[in-house]
Design an enzyme around this catalytic site. Structure first.
Site, PDB file in Angstrom:
ATOM      1  N   ARG A 274       0.818  -1.224   0.000  1.00 56.81           N
ATOM      2  CA  ARG A 274       0.000   0.000   0.000  1.00 56.81           C
ATOM      3  C   ARG A 274       0.852   1.275   0.000  1.00 56.81           C
ATOM      4  O   ARG A 274       0.429   2.317   0.482  1.00 56.81           O
ATOM      5  CB  ARG A 274      -0.950   0.036   1.189  1.00 56.81           C
TER       6      ARG A 274
ATOM      7  N   LYS B 158       1.629  11.573 -11.027  1.00 59.90           N
ATOM      8  CA  LYS B 158       0.821  10.617 -11.783  1.00 59.90           C
ATOM      9  C   LYS B 158       1.683   9.394 -12.067  1.00 59.90           C
ATOM     10  O   LYS B 158       2.777   9.518 -12.616  1.00 59.90           O
ATOM     11  CB  LYS B 158       0.383  11.224 -13.113  1.00 59.90           C
TER      12      LYS B 158
ATOM     13  N   GLU C 217       8.024  20.051 -24.572  1.00 66.29           N
ATOM     14  CA  GLU C 217       7.310  20.338 -23.317  1.00 66.29           C
ATOM     15  C   GLU C 217       7.853  21.612 -22.669  1.00 66.29           C
ATOM     16  O   GLU C 217       7.124  22.364 -22.039  1.00 66.29           O
ATOM     17  CB  GLU C 217       7.449  19.170 -22.328  1.00 66.29           C
TER      18      GLU C 217
ATOM     19  N   GLU D 296      -6.278  17.455 -10.730  1.00 62.38           N
ATOM     20  CA  GLU D 296      -7.012  17.944 -11.894  1.00 62.38           C
ATOM     21  C   GLU D 296      -8.473  18.182 -11.582  1.00 62.38           C
ATOM     22  O   GLU D 296      -9.356  17.743 -12.309  1.00 62.38           O
ATOM     23  CB  GLU D 296      -6.886  16.927 -13.035  1.00 62.38           C
TER      24      GLU D 296
ATOM     25  N   HIS E  92      -1.938  19.125 -26.533  1.00 65.55           N
ATOM     26  CA  HIS E  92      -2.073  17.693 -26.279  1.00 65.55           C
ATOM     27  C   HIS E  92      -3.316  17.075 -26.914  1.00 65.55           C
ATOM     28  O   HIS E  92      -3.381  15.864 -27.064  1.00 65.55           O
ATOM     29  CB  HIS E  92      -2.053  17.411 -24.777  1.00 65.55           C
TER      30      HIS E  92
ATOM     31  N   HIS F  68      -2.670  13.680 -28.829  1.00 69.52           N
ATOM     32  CA  HIS F  68      -3.208  12.360 -28.467  1.00 69.52           C
ATOM     33  C   HIS F  68      -3.794  11.664 -29.676  1.00 69.52           C
ATOM     34  O   HIS F  68      -3.592  10.463 -29.879  1.00 69.52           O
ATOM     35  CB  HIS F  68      -4.285  12.492 -27.383  1.00 69.52           C
TER      36      HIS F  68
ATOM     37  N   HIS G 150       6.413  11.509 -28.080  1.00 66.05           N
ATOM     38  CA  HIS G 150       5.372  12.345 -27.471  1.00 66.05           C
ATOM     39  C   HIS G 150       5.590  13.841 -27.740  1.00 66.05           C
ATOM     40  O   HIS G 150       4.681  14.548 -28.162  1.00 66.05           O
ATOM     41  CB  HIS G 150       5.331  12.064 -25.966  1.00 66.05           C
TER      42      HIS G 150
HETATM   43  N1  LIG Z   1       3.501  10.655 -15.135  1.00 62.70           N
HETATM   44  C1  LIG Z   1       3.390  11.679 -15.909  1.00 62.70           C
HETATM   45  O1  LIG Z   1       2.923  12.737 -15.494  1.00 62.70           O
HETATM   46  C2  LIG Z   1       3.862  11.580 -17.312  1.00 62.70           C
HETATM   47  C3  LIG Z   1       3.944  12.727 -18.093  1.00 62.70           C
HETATM   48  C4  LIG Z   1       4.429  12.609 -19.386  1.00 62.70           C
HETATM   49  C5  LIG Z   1       4.798  11.365 -19.870  1.00 62.70           C
HETATM   50  N2  LIG Z   1       4.689  10.274 -19.072  1.00 62.70           N
HETATM   51  C6  LIG Z   1       5.095   8.937 -19.553  1.00 62.70           C
HETATM   52  O2  LIG Z   1       6.492   8.988 -19.793  1.00 62.70           O
HETATM   53  C7  LIG Z   1       6.829   8.059 -20.806  1.00 62.70           C
HETATM   54  C8  LIG Z   1       7.694   8.753 -21.816  1.00 62.70           C
HETATM   55  O3  LIG Z   1       8.845   9.226 -21.164  1.00 62.70           O
HETATM   56  P1  LIG Z   1      10.245   9.322 -21.887  1.00 62.70           P
HETATM   57  O4  LIG Z   1      10.087  10.106 -23.108  1.00 62.70           O
HETATM   58  O5  LIG Z   1      11.241   9.723 -20.897  1.00 62.70           O
HETATM   59  O6  LIG Z   1      10.437   7.820 -22.379  1.00 62.70           O
HETATM   60  P2  LIG Z   1      11.369   6.631 -21.886  1.00 62.70           P
HETATM   61  O7  LIG Z   1      11.424   6.516 -20.432  1.00 62.70           O
HETATM   62  O8  LIG Z   1      10.902   5.448 -22.643  1.00 62.70           O
HETATM   63  O9  LIG Z   1      12.807   7.094 -22.398  1.00 62.70           O
HETATM   64  C9  LIG Z   1      13.069   7.236 -23.766  1.00 62.70           C
HETATM   65  C10 LIG Z   1      14.333   6.479 -24.171  1.00 62.70           C
HETATM   66  O10 LIG Z   1      15.456   7.189 -23.685  1.00 62.70           O
HETATM   67  C11 LIG Z   1      16.267   6.318 -22.906  1.00 62.70           C
HETATM   68  N3  LIG Z   1      16.896   7.176 -21.889  1.00 62.70           N
HETATM   69  C12 LIG Z   1      16.293   7.869 -20.915  1.00 62.70           C
HETATM   70  N4  LIG Z   1      17.195   8.630 -20.271  1.00 62.70           N
HETATM   71  C13 LIG Z   1      18.396   8.393 -20.852  1.00 62.70           C
HETATM   72  C14 LIG Z   1      19.698   8.909 -20.643  1.00 62.70           C
HETATM   73  N5  LIG Z   1      19.954   9.868 -19.745  1.00 62.70           N
HETATM   74  N6  LIG Z   1      20.702   8.423 -21.412  1.00 62.70           N
HETATM   75  C15 LIG Z   1      20.450   7.492 -22.371  1.00 62.70           C
HETATM   76  N7  LIG Z   1      19.235   7.006 -22.633  1.00 62.70           N
HETATM   77  C16 LIG Z   1      18.218   7.467 -21.882  1.00 62.70           C
HETATM   78  C17 LIG Z   1      15.352   5.270 -22.386  1.00 62.70           C
HETATM   79  O11 LIG Z   1      16.024   4.110 -22.061  1.00 62.70           O
HETATM   80  C18 LIG Z   1      14.425   5.091 -23.572  1.00 62.70           C
HETATM   81  O12 LIG Z   1      15.022   4.248 -24.507  1.00 62.70           O
HETATM   82  C19 LIG Z   1       5.524   7.548 -21.355  1.00 62.70           C
HETATM   83  O13 LIG Z   1       5.282   6.280 -20.802  1.00 62.70           O
HETATM   84  C20 LIG Z   1       4.506   8.548 -20.856  1.00 62.70           C
HETATM   85  O14 LIG Z   1       3.220   7.976 -20.695  1.00 62.70           O
HETATM   86  C21 LIG Z   1       4.241  10.354 -17.813  1.00 62.70           C
END
Ligand SMILES: NC(=O)c1ccc[n+]([C@@H]2O[C@H](COP(=O)([O-])OP(=O)(O)OC[C@H]3O[C@@H](n4cnc5c(N)ncnc54)[C@H](O)[C@@H]3O)[C@@H](O)[C@H]2O)c1
Length: 570
Positions: free
Chosen positions: A319, A341, A383, A435, A447, A451, A464
């Site tokens: 939990r 989130k 972003e 939200e 967004h 989407h 994204h």
């Molecule tokens: N929780 C939230 O509020 C929120 C907001 C936006 C996006 N997200 C989520 O985040 C995800 C996308 O995040 P992302 O773009 O970071 O994707 P990701 O975590 O998949 O990273 C993208 C790629 O970069 C690599 N990587 C990351 N940092 C690195 C570094 N310093 N050096 C080398 N490689 C590196 C990862 O291994 C991966 O291959 C999605 O799942 C999305 O739904 C969540």
């Protein structure tokens, strides 16, 4: 027992809050004398404050400041305007509280900046104003001092008041509250709740939790220390993906172990496919095998995928285990790690199973961006540009002026820009954690179409941020056609996005599929799509009356199957 009002009032607060002018007015009204610690320092030393700073350094200045305060605190019938940083020393707070009434003059950074620009700031804080993004620096410095300002006996919010009204408020508070307040001379001597070390970028003040976000170039080396400072101990269970682990895994473990943590790790394959219930189950089994207990930390070392997956696991195992985000992608640094989130994907849709679960702290090592693949980095800038467009004209100017330095990850400006973004996101999240008030909706700028495009391409064709960049172009087009967004703003947005290498359309995606995905979003949420449009930089508006024909035209344009805006407008 008869109580006497103290015969000294100290005014604290940031430069631009009106301390000296208000001190003069209060003193005149009470028949007292106004003093100013900066003036005392200059008179006693026979030197100007900038000269003391330049030749002897800040530490010497602070010593002189305490001497000046001691001198002022030895007098009666005085109103003392103090230097903006005076409250950070416990010795200074004690000098003020012992026989004096302490009033803080508060102001929003924007208002303070406006006043400083018009009237010039205090000598000690003037260096703040040189260089790029002075408002950002005011915000950061003020945020660091805020817990100390908050210790005052009384606070006057000066934003909408004239100086005489502020003076009246000070006098009224003094009459009403000071006799009781001064009975305890130690009342300001404790460390304030939420006092930050110099490096802590900011605090997220969500309703359910309050936590620091450290943004530093090289922060990973101090990861273990940061966990300790946050009161964590025992074991730290690090979750990462194989790309990130390769670069930073050992360093993270070493720092944790050095700080006394029993650190262990689980590495999942990189890529969105790992953000699943199947992987979460494997992580639960691993945590069980490591005998994870309440109080043990889960450390999410990676991009947004790892943050969401590890966050979801931490939120649900026993939990809830304390969660520490160590974001390594630009998207995760400025967006995913702030706001609480967490989620995993189902085959039906992304992020379908999740929770609001705030981390205990966030440790952002900006230098990790140097190994992030170029396309991921470019996508992350979308972003950043978005947050500047919806919230911060000064940041937008910095992005425009320093794009080359930012794209080559010049440490100082990159750290400053990431930090500013964290502050912006933290502000919004602090105001609307779940939200519910609509405030967080502004973060959805770009967004809506994004989407649709992502869903239409099964989340494969576009990253994204790329989708968000195209979505912002679409929102600007809608805004222009509705007469909300000035054409010059749309052009400025297009130019800054292009300068970061971001696209404005994506030929190859079927617009009908994107439109169907938008319609599905609407059906799932059960209400009209709320579009975020821009009236100006920093002035987003919400509109739910965008005509479907216009949406269709703009989505077609985004998919490269309509004429270019220039052709159409021409
Ligand atoms: N929780 C939230 O509020 C929120 C907001 C936006 C996006 N997200 C989520 O985040 C995800 C996308 O995040 P992302 O773009 O970071 O994707 P990701 O975590 O998949 O990273 C993208 C790629 O970069 C690599 N990587 C990351 N940092 C690195 C570094 N310093 N050096 C080398 N490689 C590196 C990862 O291994 C991966 O291959 C999605 O799942 C999305 O739904 C969540």
């Amino acid at each position: 027992m008869r109580m006497h009002r103290p015969r000294r009032i100290f005014l604290t607060g940031f430069s631009g809050s009106g301390k000296s002018a208000v001190a003069a007015l209060v003193a005149a009204a009470l028949g007292w004398r106004a003093l100013d610690t900066d003036d005392i320092i200059e008179q006693r030393s026979g030197r100007s404050i900038p000269d003391i700073f330049a030749r002897d350094g800040e530490a010497r200045f602070r010593e002189l400041e305490t001497e000046a305060l001691r001198e002022a605190a030895g007098r009666v019938d005085v109103v003392v305007a103090t230097g903006g940083g005076i409250v950070q020393s416990v010795a200074n707070r004690r000098l003020m509280a012992d026989g004096g009434f302490v009033v803080c003059l508060e102001g929003q950074p924007e208002v303070l900046w406006q006043r400083i620009r018009e009237a010039g700031g205090s000598a000690t804080e003037r260096p703040l104003l040189s260089g790029p993004d002075p408002l950002g620096r005011i915000r950061a410095l003020k945020a660091r001092r805020q817990p100390f300002y908050a210790l005052a006996d009384y606070t006057v919010h000066t934003d909408d008041l004239g100086l005489p009204q502020v003076a009246e408020e000070v006098i009224r508070a003094w009459r009403r509250l000071s006799a009781r307040a001064v009975r305890n001379p130690d009342r300001l001597s404790g460390e304030p709740v939420g006092a930050t070390t110099a490096e802590a970028a900011c605090w997220v003040n969500a309703e359910s939790a309050r936590y620091p976000v450290y943004v530093e170039w090289g922060a990973l080396a101090r990861l273990g220390e940061r966990l300790r400072e946050a009161g964590l101990s025992g074991a730290a269970h690090v979750i990462s993906d194989d790309h990130v682990w390769h670069h930073y895994g050992e360093a993270a473990l070493a720092s944790l172990r050095q700080a006394g943590f029993e650190a262990n790790s689980y590495v999942v394959p990189a890529g969105e496919a790992s953000k699943s219930l199947t992987t979460a189950s494997l992580l639960y089994e691993w945590l069980a095998s490591r005998r994870a207990e309440r109080g043990h930390a889960v450390v999410a070392l990676g991009g947004g995928m790892v943050g969401d997956l590890a966050g979801f696991t931490a939120a649900t195992y026993l939990r809830g285990l304390p969660l520490v985000h160590v974001p390594t992608s630009l998207l995760a640094m400025v967006d995913a790690s702030i706001g609480g989130k967490v989620a995993v994907d189902l085959s039906e849709a992304k992020n379908l199973v999740g929770a609001f679960y705030q981390p205990r702290l966030v440790v952002t090592d900006v230098s990790a961006l140097t190994t992030l693949p170029a396309r991921e980095l470019t996508s992350g800038w979308a972003e950043v540009v978005k947050q500047a467009l919806i919230m911060d004209p000064d940041l937008l100017s910095t992005l425009e002026a320093r794009v080359a330095d930012l794209r080559r990850l010049e440490p100082e400006v990159t750290t400053a820009v990431v930090r500013r973004n964290v502050e912006l996101k933290a502000q919004v999240v602090s105001e609307d954690e779940r939200e519910t008030t609509g405030r967080r909706t502004i973060l959805n700028y770009g967004h809506t179409v994004a989407h649709g495009l992502e869903a239409a391409s099964d989340y494969e064709a576009l990253l994204h941020g790329e989708a968000v960049a195209i979505g912002m172009a679409a929102a600007a087009e809608i805004g222009q056609r509705l007469g909300v967004t000035p054409p010059a703003l749309a052009e400025r947005q297009a130019a800054v996005l292009a300068s970061f290498g971001l696209p404005w359309q994506t030929p190859g995606i079927d617009p009908e599929r994107a439109l169907a995905a938008l319609a599905l979003d609407k059906k799932i949420s059960g209400r009209a799509v709320r579009w975020v449009l821009l009236e100006d930089v920093g002035r987003p508006v919400l509109r739910d009356d965008v005509p479907p024909t216009l949406v269709r035209q703009v989505v077609r344009l985004a998919c490269g199957v309509a004429e270019k805006p220039g052709d159409r407008r021409g």
